[in-house]
Design an enzyme around this catalytic site. Structure first.
Site, PDB file in Angstrom:
ATOM      1  CG  MET A  61     -44.686  58.875  -7.531  1.00 46.04           C
ATOM      2  SD  MET A  61     -46.460  58.741  -6.023  1.00 46.04           S
ATOM      3  CE  MET A  61     -46.826  59.777  -7.365  1.00 46.04           C
ATOM      4  CB  VAL A 105     -44.772  57.438  -1.845  1.00 44.61           C
ATOM      5  CG1 VAL A 105     -44.602  57.302  -3.067  1.00 44.61           C
ATOM      6  CG2 VAL A 105     -45.439  56.681  -1.101  1.00 44.61           C
ATOM      7  CB  CYS A 106     -39.281  56.472  -3.101  1.00 43.23           C
ATOM      8  SG  CYS A 106     -39.762  54.468  -4.001  1.00 43.23           S
ATOM      9  NE  ARG A 107     -37.391  55.828 -10.890  1.00 45.50           N
ATOM     10  CZ  ARG A 107     -37.439  54.601 -11.781  1.00 45.50           C
ATOM     11  NH1 ARG A 107     -38.842  54.160 -12.457  1.00 45.50           N
ATOM     12  NH2 ARG A 107     -36.671  54.492 -12.390  1.00 45.50           N
TER      13      ARG A 107
END
Length: 98
Positions: free
Chosen positions: A90, A62-64
């Protein structure tokens, strides 16, 4: 590249499934909120901390927005890890954060 949407990951958590989430964002991004239970390893440190991960487990990256987690996916997969990228990152996450 194996992928899940943010909603699919959220539903897995709601259903009580055991998931291993690795958040590769920077410290200040994670301080604004991360998925409960996610393990934080900034992308720049992944090469040095991948020994903390277990190749027999599956990890959701997961990242932005999904770009850095995609790079993390490619790096870990090339080293024999079982990984999935959360598309949209996110920015698409509507679930709980802590």
């Amino acid at each position: 590249m194996k992928q899940f949407t943010a909603k699919e990951v959220e539903n897995m958590l709601i259903q009580g499934q055991s998931v291993n989430i690795i958040d590769v964002r920077e410290v200040e991004e994670v301080e604004a909120g991360k998925i409960p239970g996610a393990f934080h390893i900034p992308l720049g440190l992944l090469e040095f901390r991948m020994n903390e991960l277990n190749k027999s487990k599956e990890y959701i990256m997961v990242c932005r927005s999904g770009a850095r987690s995609g790079r993390a996916y490619q790096f870990l997969e090339s080293h024999g890890y079982n990984v999935i990228n959360m598309t949209g990152g996110m920015l698409d996450w509507e679930g709980e954060t802590n």
